[in-house]
Design a protein around this motif. Structure first.
Motif, PDB file in Angstrom:
ATOM      1  N   PHE A  54      -7.317  -6.725 -20.179  1.00  0.00           N
ATOM      2  CA  PHE A  54      -6.771  -7.798 -19.348  1.00  0.00           C
ATOM      3  C   PHE A  54      -6.156  -8.880 -20.217  1.00  0.00           C
ATOM      4  O   PHE A  54      -5.039  -9.343 -19.963  1.00  0.00           O
ATOM      5  CB  PHE A  54      -7.863  -8.398 -18.465  1.00  0.00           C
ATOM      6  CG  PHE A  54      -7.448  -9.677 -17.785  1.00  0.00           C
ATOM      7  CD1 PHE A  54      -6.600  -9.643 -16.689  1.00  0.00           C
ATOM      8  CD2 PHE A  54      -7.891 -10.921 -18.258  1.00  0.00           C
ATOM      9  CE1 PHE A  54      -6.201 -10.818 -16.073  1.00  0.00           C
ATOM     10  CE2 PHE A  54      -7.490 -12.090 -17.641  1.00  0.00           C
ATOM     11  CZ  PHE A  54      -6.648 -12.035 -16.549  1.00  0.00           C
ATOM     12  N   TRP A  55      -6.876  -9.295 -21.256  1.00  0.00           N
ATOM     13  CA  TRP A  55      -6.355 -10.348 -22.119  1.00  0.00           C
ATOM     14  C   TRP A  55      -5.180  -9.846 -22.952  1.00  0.00           C
ATOM     15  O   TRP A  55      -4.261 -10.607 -23.256  1.00  0.00           O
ATOM     16  CB  TRP A  55      -7.452 -10.897 -23.019  1.00  0.00           C
ATOM     17  CG  TRP A  55      -8.430 -11.713 -22.247  1.00  0.00           C
ATOM     18  CD1 TRP A  55      -9.725 -11.403 -21.951  1.00  0.00           C
ATOM     19  CD2 TRP A  55      -8.175 -12.981 -21.634  1.00  0.00           C
ATOM     20  NE1 TRP A  55     -10.294 -12.384 -21.188  1.00  0.00           N
ATOM     21  CE2 TRP A  55      -9.367 -13.372 -20.981  1.00  0.00           C
ATOM     22  CE3 TRP A  55      -7.058 -13.818 -21.565  1.00  0.00           C
ATOM     23  CZ2 TRP A  55      -9.472 -14.565 -20.278  1.00  0.00           C
ATOM     24  CZ3 TRP A  55      -7.146 -15.001 -20.859  1.00  0.00           C
ATOM     25  CH2 TRP A  55      -8.340 -15.368 -20.234  1.00  0.00           C
ATOM     26  N   VAL A  56      -5.189  -8.572 -23.306  1.00  0.00           N
ATOM     27  CA  VAL A  56      -4.025  -7.995 -23.976  1.00  0.00           C
ATOM     28  C   VAL A  56      -2.802  -8.094 -23.062  1.00  0.00           C
ATOM     29  O   VAL A  56      -1.702  -8.465 -23.499  1.00  0.00           O
ATOM     30  CB  VAL A  56      -4.300  -6.527 -24.366  1.00  0.00           C
ATOM     31  CG1 VAL A  56      -3.000  -5.858 -24.853  1.00  0.00           C
ATOM     32  CG2 VAL A  56      -5.354  -6.446 -25.445  1.00  0.00           C
ATOM     33  N   TRP A  57      -2.988  -7.776 -21.780  1.00  0.00           N
ATOM     34  CA  TRP A  57      -1.890  -7.870 -20.817  1.00  0.00           C
ATOM     35  C   TRP A  57      -1.387  -9.306 -20.712  1.00  0.00           C
ATOM     36  O   TRP A  57      -0.172  -9.546 -20.704  1.00  0.00           O
ATOM     37  CB  TRP A  57      -2.366  -7.392 -19.440  1.00  0.00           C
ATOM     38  CG  TRP A  57      -1.277  -7.283 -18.420  1.00  0.00           C
ATOM     39  CD1 TRP A  57      -0.579  -6.164 -18.079  1.00  0.00           C
ATOM     40  CD2 TRP A  57      -0.742  -8.353 -17.614  1.00  0.00           C
ATOM     41  NE1 TRP A  57       0.363  -6.458 -17.119  1.00  0.00           N
ATOM     42  CE2 TRP A  57       0.290  -7.788 -16.807  1.00  0.00           C
ATOM     43  CE3 TRP A  57      -1.013  -9.705 -17.480  1.00  0.00           C
ATOM     44  CZ2 TRP A  57       1.027  -8.542 -15.898  1.00  0.00           C
ATOM     45  CZ3 TRP A  57      -0.272 -10.455 -16.581  1.00  0.00           C
ATOM     46  CH2 TRP A  57       0.726  -9.879 -15.807  1.00  0.00           C
ATOM     47  N   VAL A  58      -2.306 -10.261 -20.624  1.00  0.00           N
ATOM     48  CA  VAL A  58      -1.927 -11.666 -20.490  1.00  0.00           C
ATOM     49  C   VAL A  58      -1.106 -12.126 -21.693  1.00  0.00           C
ATOM     50  O   VAL A  58      -0.035 -12.738 -21.535  1.00  0.00           O
ATOM     51  CB  VAL A  58      -3.177 -12.556 -20.334  1.00  0.00           C
ATOM     52  CG1 VAL A  58      -2.798 -14.035 -20.445  1.00  0.00           C
ATOM     53  CG2 VAL A  58      -3.860 -12.295 -18.994  1.00  0.00           C
ATOM     54  N   PHE A  59      -1.561 -11.816 -22.886  1.00  0.00           N
ATOM     55  CA  PHE A  59      -0.853 -12.273 -24.083  1.00  0.00           C
ATOM     56  C   PHE A  59       0.480 -11.542 -24.259  1.00  0.00           C
ATOM     57  O   PHE A  59       1.463 -12.133 -24.719  1.00  0.00           O
ATOM     58  CB  PHE A  59      -1.732 -12.102 -25.324  1.00  0.00           C
ATOM     59  CG  PHE A  59      -2.893 -13.060 -25.358  1.00  0.00           C
ATOM     60  CD1 PHE A  59      -2.697 -14.421 -25.191  1.00  0.00           C
ATOM     61  CD2 PHE A  59      -4.197 -12.602 -25.541  1.00  0.00           C
ATOM     62  CE1 PHE A  59      -3.761 -15.318 -25.219  1.00  0.00           C
ATOM     63  CE2 PHE A  59      -5.266 -13.483 -25.565  1.00  0.00           C
ATOM     64  CZ  PHE A  59      -5.049 -14.837 -25.400  1.00  0.00           C
ATOM     65  N   PHE A  60       0.509 -10.268 -23.895  1.00  0.00           N
ATOM     66  CA  PHE A  60       1.783  -9.553 -23.919  1.00  0.00           C
ATOM     67  C   PHE A  60       2.767 -10.202 -22.952  1.00  0.00           C
ATOM     68  O   PHE A  60       3.944 -10.400 -23.292  1.00  0.00           O
ATOM     69  CB  PHE A  60       1.569  -8.078 -23.543  1.00  0.00           C
ATOM     70  CG  PHE A  60       1.413  -7.161 -24.709  1.00  0.00           C
ATOM     71  CD1 PHE A  60       0.550  -7.480 -25.740  1.00  0.00           C
ATOM     72  CD2 PHE A  60       2.112  -5.968 -24.769  1.00  0.00           C
ATOM     73  CE1 PHE A  60       0.387  -6.637 -26.826  1.00  0.00           C
ATOM     74  CE2 PHE A  60       1.968  -5.116 -25.850  1.00  0.00           C
ATOM     75  CZ  PHE A  60       1.116  -5.448 -26.887  1.00  0.00           C
ATOM     76  N   PHE A  61       2.309 -10.521 -21.765  1.00  0.00           N
ATOM     77  CA  PHE A  61       3.214 -11.096 -20.761  1.00  0.00           C
ATOM     78  C   PHE A  61       3.719 -12.469 -21.204  1.00  0.00           C
ATOM     79  O   PHE A  61       4.896 -12.785 -21.023  1.00  0.00           O
ATOM     80  CB  PHE A  61       2.510 -11.213 -19.409  1.00  0.00           C
ATOM     81  CG  PHE A  61       3.410 -11.706 -18.314  1.00  0.00           C
ATOM     82  CD1 PHE A  61       4.277 -10.823 -17.681  1.00  0.00           C
ATOM     83  CD2 PHE A  61       3.421 -13.036 -17.929  1.00  0.00           C
ATOM     84  CE1 PHE A  61       5.141 -11.267 -16.679  1.00  0.00           C
ATOM     85  CE2 PHE A  61       4.280 -13.484 -16.934  1.00  0.00           C
ATOM     86  CZ  PHE A  61       5.132 -12.599 -16.310  1.00  0.00           C
ATOM     87  N   ILE A  62       2.842 -13.274 -21.781  1.00  0.00           N
ATOM     88  CA  ILE A  62       3.276 -14.588 -22.255  1.00  0.00           C
ATOM     89  C   ILE A  62       4.304 -14.436 -23.376  1.00  0.00           C
ATOM     90  O   ILE A  62       5.344 -15.105 -23.391  1.00  0.00           O
ATOM     91  CB  ILE A  62       2.073 -15.422 -22.730  1.00  0.00           C
ATOM     92  CG1 ILE A  62       1.181 -15.789 -21.547  1.00  0.00           C
ATOM     93  CG2 ILE A  62       2.549 -16.691 -23.451  1.00  0.00           C
ATOM     94  CD1 ILE A  62      -0.096 -16.503 -21.935  1.00  0.00           C
ATOM     95  N   GLY A  63       4.019 -13.534 -24.323  1.00  0.00           N
ATOM     96  CA  GLY A  63       4.947 -13.336 -25.435  1.00  0.00           C
ATOM     97  C   GLY A  63       6.303 -12.837 -24.978  1.00  0.00           C
ATOM     98  O   GLY A  63       7.349 -13.375 -25.364  1.00  0.00           O
ATOM     99  N   TRP A 122       1.329   1.371 -20.966  1.00  0.00           N
ATOM    100  CA  TRP A 122       0.054   1.237 -21.658  1.00  0.00           C
ATOM    101  C   TRP A 122      -0.967   0.417 -20.878  1.00  0.00           C
ATOM    102  O   TRP A 122      -2.165   0.666 -21.002  1.00  0.00           O
ATOM    103  CB  TRP A 122       0.268   0.580 -23.023  1.00  0.00           C
ATOM    104  CG  TRP A 122       1.015   1.426 -23.990  1.00  0.00           C
ATOM    105  CD1 TRP A 122       1.493   2.694 -23.790  1.00  0.00           C
ATOM    106  CD2 TRP A 122       1.368   1.075 -25.325  1.00  0.00           C
ATOM    107  NE1 TRP A 122       2.142   3.153 -24.902  1.00  0.00           N
ATOM    108  CE2 TRP A 122       2.077   2.193 -25.871  1.00  0.00           C
ATOM    109  CE3 TRP A 122       1.171  -0.040 -26.110  1.00  0.00           C
ATOM    110  CZ2 TRP A 122       2.574   2.191 -27.164  1.00  0.00           C
ATOM    111  CZ3 TRP A 122       1.668  -0.049 -27.405  1.00  0.00           C
ATOM    112  CH2 TRP A 122       2.364   1.051 -27.925  1.00  0.00           C
ATOM    113  N   LEU A 123      -0.507  -0.567 -20.140  1.00  0.00           N
ATOM    114  CA  LEU A 123      -1.409  -1.483 -19.426  1.00  0.00           C
ATOM    115  C   LEU A 123      -1.147  -1.392 -17.926  1.00  0.00           C
ATOM    116  O   LEU A 123      -1.045  -2.389 -17.233  1.00  0.00           O
ATOM    117  CB  LEU A 123      -1.190  -2.916 -19.930  1.00  0.00           C
ATOM    118  CG  LEU A 123      -1.353  -3.113 -21.444  1.00  0.00           C
ATOM    119  CD1 LEU A 123      -0.865  -4.481 -21.862  1.00  0.00           C
ATOM    120  CD2 LEU A 123      -2.810  -2.941 -21.850  1.00  0.00           C
ATOM    121  N   ASN A 124      -1.047  -0.156 -17.427  1.00  0.00           N
ATOM    122  CA  ASN A 124      -0.604   0.044 -16.052  1.00  0.00           C
ATOM    123  C   ASN A 124      -1.598  -0.469 -15.016  1.00  0.00           C
ATOM    124  O   ASN A 124      -1.201  -0.864 -13.926  1.00  0.00           O
ATOM    125  CB  ASN A 124      -0.288   1.518 -15.807  1.00  0.00           C
ATOM    126  CG  ASN A 124      -1.373   2.435 -16.316  1.00  0.00           C
ATOM    127  OD1 ASN A 124      -2.476   2.447 -15.809  1.00  0.00           O
ATOM    128  ND2 ASN A 124      -1.055   3.192 -17.361  1.00  0.00           N
TER     129      ASN A 124
END
Length: 292
Positions: free
Chosen positions: A17-26, A74-76
């Motif tokens: 979840f946090w990987v998704w959040v940081f990917f989306f912000i970046g 990857w984060l579906n």
């Protein structure tokens, strides 16, 4: 077949979840979407014409390509679960950037905020997780790179001649620069998604994809396409019509090199608008593999 990424095997964990959040912000900063957009108008204003062309034509697509290449496959699980949140953010970005563009007096800022709105539309299509949405997003990414780059190039030619991008000092240039006025008009039509231009195909597919996933968001996305004609035609009207100032008299129209570059971009815009299969034929297998 209406299957989407939700049919993929999914993996759920707080770490992802946090990987998704940081990917989306970046990636959201690179697109950019509101509220990560504030750097883009200033970057365009400060950049030379070549810098603006590279920024609009290439660098903004890094964000949406990253979402397409990494987040969706990857984060579906969290992509699907947070889909509605992304829809709201992207839709808000479209309306916000469009209304802000209407108030700008700098030609580059108008096109920059237009880019924010168009790229938010791309994000909406990507996270629809449908075939039409993904194809439309890919198409709009390419089309926006062509059309926005052409508009920045033409604005740059005006700035080279008159030394200003402020709309208060311009007007009536159709008398002095009829060729540029014609090209600017055609690219303005492409920017608003006029039929037989490349933006029309991409936006139509995105709307179809979003409506297939969320009818409410799809209806609001239909309302949003009313805004680009307002700020784009307002920009065109302020530059080329109205009273011609005596200070603007005596400057030449486009030279051979400027016309040739514009004609190449114009040909691509019309070709992709009239014959969309030219591009979709090559990218369709990738999206079919991604979805199914």
């Amino acid at each position: 077949d209406h299957r989407d990424l939700h049919s993929f095997p999914t993996r759920r964990s707080s770490d992802l979840f946090w990987v998704w959040v940081f990917f989306f912000i970046g990636f959201g900063f690179k697109v950019p979407v509101v509220p990560f957009h504030t750097w883009l108008p200033e970057a365009h204003v400060e950049a030379p014409t070549v810098g603006s062309i590279i920024l609009a034509g290439l660098l903004l697509k890094v964000g949406t390509f990253g979402m397409l290449r990494f987040m969706l496959p990857w984060l579906n699980y969290y992509t699907y679960r947070l889909q509605s949140l992304v829809f709201v953010l992207a839709l808000f970005s479209v309306f916000y950037a469009s209304f802000i563009a209407i108030r700008q007096m700098d030609m580059k800022k108008v096109i920059a905020y237009s880019s924010v709105a168009h790229m938010a539309f791309v994000v909406m299509g990507l996270f629809s997780l449908t075939y039409f949405g993904l194809i439309g997003s890919y198409y709009t990414m390419l089309s926006h790179g062509i059309v926005a780059s052409a508009l920045f190039f033409l604005v740059g030619t005006l700035y080279d001649r008159y030394g200003t991008r402020n709309l208060s000092y311009l007007g009536g240039l159709v008398v002095m620069m009829p060729v540029l006025a014609f090209l600017f008009f055609v690219f303005s039509l492409a920017n608003i998604g006029f039929p037989f231009t490349s933006n029309f195909i991409g936006e139509l597919l995105i709307i179809l994809g979003v409506m297939g996933k969320n009818l409410f968001v799809g209806i609001w996305s239909l309302f949003s396409i009313v805004l680009p004609p307002i700020y784009t035609m307002w920009l065109y009207n302020r530059i080329f019509y109205g009273r011609l100032s005596s200070k603007l008299v005596g400057f030449s129209d486009l030279n051979i090199m400027e016309f040739s570059l514009s004609a190449i971009l114009l040909s691509l815009t019309i070709l992709l608008g009239v014959s969309p299969g030219t591009l979709t034929h090559y990218v369709e297998p990738f999206f079919v593999k991604l979805l199914f």
